[in-house]
Design an enzyme around this catalytic site. Sequence first.
Site, PDB file in Angstrom:
ATOM      1  N   GLU A  68      43.245  87.800  31.048  1.00  0.00           N
ATOM      2  CA  GLU A  68      42.127  87.838  31.987  1.00  0.00           C
ATOM      3  C   GLU A  68      41.785  89.300  32.299  1.00  0.00           C
ATOM      4  OE1 GLU A  68      42.357  85.324  35.487  1.00  0.00           O
ATOM      5  OE2 GLU A  68      40.882  86.546  36.529  1.00  0.00           O
ATOM      6  N   ARG A  73      45.507  83.419  46.434  1.00  0.00           N
ATOM      7  CA  ARG A  73      45.611  82.012  46.024  1.00  0.00           C
ATOM      8  C   ARG A  73      46.956  81.417  46.440  1.00  0.00           C
ATOM      9  NH1 ARG A  73      42.799  78.093  43.056  1.00  0.00           N
ATOM     10  NH2 ARG A  73      41.113  79.396  42.287  1.00  0.00           N
ATOM     11  N   GLU A 112      44.466  74.409  34.927  1.00  0.00           N
ATOM     12  CA  GLU A 112      45.685  74.871  35.582  1.00  0.00           C
ATOM     13  C   GLU A 112      46.483  73.802  36.341  1.00  0.00           C
ATOM     14  OE1 GLU A 112      43.076  77.930  37.320  1.00  0.00           O
ATOM     15  OE2 GLU A 112      44.820  79.224  37.207  1.00  0.00           O
TER      16      GLU A 112
HETATM   17  N1  MTE Z   1      45.159  75.975  27.400  1.00  0.00           N
HETATM   18  C1  MTE Z   1      45.391  76.589  26.221  1.00  0.00           C
HETATM   19  N2  MTE Z   1      45.582  75.844  25.132  1.00  0.00           N
HETATM   20  N3  MTE Z   1      45.415  77.956  26.128  1.00  0.00           N
HETATM   21  C2  MTE Z   1      45.244  78.748  27.220  1.00  0.00           C
HETATM   22  O1  MTE Z   1      45.273  79.971  27.110  1.00  0.00           O
HETATM   23  N4  MTE Z   1      44.827  78.840  29.661  1.00  0.00           N
HETATM   24  C3  MTE Z   1      44.973  78.129  30.925  1.00  0.00           C
HETATM   25  C4  MTE Z   1      44.293  76.759  30.852  1.00  0.00           C
HETATM   26  N5  MTE Z   1      44.706  76.061  29.681  1.00  0.00           N
HETATM   27  C5  MTE Z   1      45.019  78.119  28.489  1.00  0.00           C
HETATM   28  C6  MTE Z   1      44.967  76.705  28.515  1.00  0.00           C
HETATM   29  C7  MTE Z   1      44.425  78.857  32.060  1.00  0.00           C
HETATM   30  S1  MTE Z   1      45.364  80.023  32.798  1.00  0.00           S
HETATM   31  C8  MTE Z   1      43.190  78.588  32.562  1.00  0.00           C
HETATM   32  S2  MTE Z   1      42.588  79.366  33.921  1.00  0.00           S
HETATM   33  C9  MTE Z   1      42.317  77.608  31.928  1.00  0.00           C
HETATM   34  O2  MTE Z   1      42.901  76.990  30.785  1.00  0.00           O
HETATM   35  C10 MTE Z   1      41.033  78.331  31.531  1.00  0.00           C
HETATM   36  O3  MTE Z   1      40.149  77.505  30.895  1.00  0.00           O
HETATM   37  P1  MTE Z   1      39.171  76.497  31.681  1.00  0.00           P
HETATM   38  O4  MTE Z   1      38.601  77.270  32.806  1.00  0.00           O
HETATM   39  O5  MTE Z   1      38.214  76.120  30.649  1.00  0.00           O
HETATM   40  O6  MTE Z   1      40.020  75.383  32.157  1.00  0.00           O
HETATM   41  N1  HPA Z   2      41.668  82.331  39.676  1.00  0.00           N
HETATM   42  C1  HPA Z   2      41.847  82.882  38.470  1.00  0.00           C
HETATM   43  N2  HPA Z   2      41.469  84.070  38.156  1.00  0.00           N
HETATM   44  C2  HPA Z   2      40.862  84.792  39.094  1.00  0.00           C
HETATM   45  C3  HPA Z   2      40.648  84.289  40.369  1.00  0.00           C
HETATM   46  C4  HPA Z   2      41.065  82.988  40.669  1.00  0.00           C
HETATM   47  O1  HPA Z   2      40.905  82.464  41.776  1.00  0.00           O
HETATM   48  N3  HPA Z   2      40.043  85.232  41.070  1.00  0.00           N
HETATM   49  C5  HPA Z   2      39.915  86.287  40.242  1.00  0.00           C
HETATM   50  N4  HPA Z   2      40.398  86.024  39.041  1.00  0.00           N
HETATM   51 MO1  MOS Z   3      43.927  81.322  34.423  1.00  0.00          MO
HETATM   52  S1  MOS Z   3      45.569  82.117  35.332  1.00  0.00           S
HETATM   53  O1  MOS Z   3      42.905  81.492  35.842  1.00  0.00           O
HETATM   54  O2  MOS Z   3      43.460  82.571  33.374  1.00  0.00           O
END
Ligand code: MTE
Ligand code: HPA
Ligand code: MOS
Length: 765
Positions: free
Chosen positions: A240, A318, A721
């Site tokens: 990120e 958070r 998550e």
């Molecule tokens: N799933 C896979 N296969 N690979 C990833 O890197 N990242 C996770 C989750 N699932 C991840 C994953 C994290 S930390 C987040 S915030 C969300 O996917 C981000 O994607 P989304 O916002 O589309 O759910």
């Molecule tokens: N979640 C994940 N990533 C972030 C956030 C959050 O709430 N705020 C800033 N980066």
């Molecule tokens: Mo997920 S820890 O918000 O990339």
Amino acid sequence: MIDDKVNIKKTEMQFGNADAPGHVTCKSIYVDDIPAMEGLLYLRVFDSPVAHGKIKNIDYAEAEKTDGVVKIFCYKDIPGENQIGGIIADEPLLAGNEVHFCGQPILIIAAENEDAAEEALHKIKVEIEPLPVITDPRVAFAQNKLLSPSRKFKIGDTLSAFTKCKYVFEGKTETNGQEHLYLETQGAYAYPTEHDSVKIFSSTQGPTQVQRTAARVLGVSMNKVEVDVSRLGGGFGGKEDQASAWAAMTALVAYILKRPAKCILHRMEDMRMTGKRNPYSSDHKIGLDENYNILAYEATFYQNGGAAADLSPAILERTLFHCTNSYFIPNVTATAHSCKTNLPPNTAFRGFGGPQGMFVIEAAIDHAAKSLGIDASLIQRKNMMDDGNEMPYGQIIKNSEAKSCWDEAISKYDIETIKKEIKAFNAKNDFIKKGMALMPVCFGISFTNTMMNHARALVHVYSDGSVGVSTGAVEMGQGVNSKMIQVAAKTFGISTDRIKLETTNTTRVANTSPSAASSTADLNGKALLHACNQINERLHSFIKTEIASNTECMVEIKDERVYINDEATVYNWKNLIQQIFMKRINLSAKGHYATPVIHFDKAIEKGHPFAYHVYGTAVIAATVDCIRGIYEIDAVHAIHDAGTSINHLVDLGQCEGGIVQGIGWMTMEEVVYNEEGKLLSNALSTYKIPDIYSVPKDLTVQFLNTDKNNLAILKSKAVGEPPLMYGIGAFFAIRNAVLAFNPGSNIKYNAPITPEKVLMGLYNM
Ligand code: MTE
Ligand code: HPA
Ligand code: MOS
């Protein structure tokens, strides 16, 4: 070429993960697979061997003379700012006169080939005068070493509430870090382009963050940096913010030397140089009345932030948002400190501080239950939140599924029978014990920083009827591309075969928030919906005026066919688009979405920060071998609130993956630094992550299909998550099995609960 016989049924079917066929046939392209341009330079990073010190002397003249080495860059070679801090400007790209963690980049070697870079790396000599090293957040706190101002969330009055409690318990908990271990290590590839610009291919969750950081380092405006992302081999939060450094390094070399440059970290470099999930050390105090209602809760969190702020201030926030998990507690005081230590800057990791906060309240409840000789589930269910409850941060709960998920789990998985079976098993077996736990989860959806909750999308319908979709969403294995394809196909009423999802690119879609906070599909999907609807409006108006000659008629495009007043016409998608193109109507649109309703006032720490919450409950059962201390997770059964899932396979995959990753964090993954701040768990031989054999034998996830009004994309709730936090139940299930063997065990609320800790807990060693 797509003909008219495209598989129309696909518009409706659950087509799983659109990226998967590419992965299993090795056709998916990652940064290191991009065909390299002629003149490519390979980068290696020389990083600090000590955790804290003053650089007295650094000698790389010999190294630079190595055959094949073109240049070695130090901080003085940076034309712009030597600064990569995202939230707070406290992190140099390359160390200047001081180093603050083991693994901190000091020099960049640019060479014609990898061997030359490697050779040069070993010739660099650095003299560092050591300074005191802090690895413990409480020690940092005592010395007032903080990365950002401390925060406090408050509701009610804990001071007076505790005096009314019949039972009060106090304790301490620890949660450790977690290595992201994305399959694809950090990396980037950049080349110079016209007008003193650069193009960067980065493995990042935040293309705009990479663009901003590279522009800052180069000292150029953002429009001179183009960032392109096809996909990530996993991010899990680790990319990120922490993808920016390597991308900025490739950009720097490409910009200065006017040659393409690539930097791909080796696994051990990645583990050593990048930050992990923030470890926390926490204190809690919980007060209950005679009916086990939790009247008051106090918690103090000491976050181990590492040497720079990175995302830690947001993660800290958070933690506070989730410090009461799924429970309603009328009096809460929660304080959080982001402590500066000499570790690599810790960062986002699935759950983003939420899991750390939830572990503490679960430990507090378990602590109370054990002291009172009752089942923790009694306290958990009794205090579960409901509609109308006010959270410590001011948001009033609406459409809560906390109780419905819990109750469904209890009945569907027949928890009473499981409990009885475990009791009977434990009575019969002296040296194998079983334990179980229930883990409810309530996770807020939206970036906690309101400003970040917006997204854009760009849609082109080409004259042959094919569609190109660009959004700010980054695919990292979570299936967001599949969902974007579904949104476009469904909105246009056409087959998914017609949709091509383009790479994520800052020139096509600008000012993106990182793909994070589980909000990527919601934000980008809604922006995409907006773009598709604009094109639809033009199509419909054309159909009404030019085809139906009736502006009052009802128009629909369904399964690629044009319907007027519910009657099929001779027009299909393809010939309709051709006609529209010939009429010179715009077949492109840019969509924008900003989450409505949400707000948060940091001055009073109150507001309505989340678009909605995701709920669920998991039951976890474990078996402990009481001679060896080893254990197995027998079963995880979860009831998960997915809203109305638009992609069952993707969402199920997210739940299963998240649960296993959560179990890993709680049980076997142990990040170990020594007192000098050196990472000891620096390879896969010393850092154990769950493999296929660690997946619970019996893992089931049932979706609670709800259809309530929410801000999720097509009512399909965010799923990335929240499931990770079901894994927290594994800690308590194992701990309960240890207590079944040794009711007087001194085993602490100290995660991960490794076999070593289990063994010591079994015998009070
Ligand atoms: N799933 C896979 N296969 N690979 C990833 O890197 N990242 C996770 C989750 N699932 C991840 C994953 C994290 S930390 C987040 S915030 C969300 O996917 C981000 O994607 P989304 O916002 O589309 O759910
Ligand atoms: N979640 C994940 N990533 C972030 C956030 C959050 O709430 N705020 C800033 N980066
Ligand atoms: Mo997920 S820890 O918000 O990339």
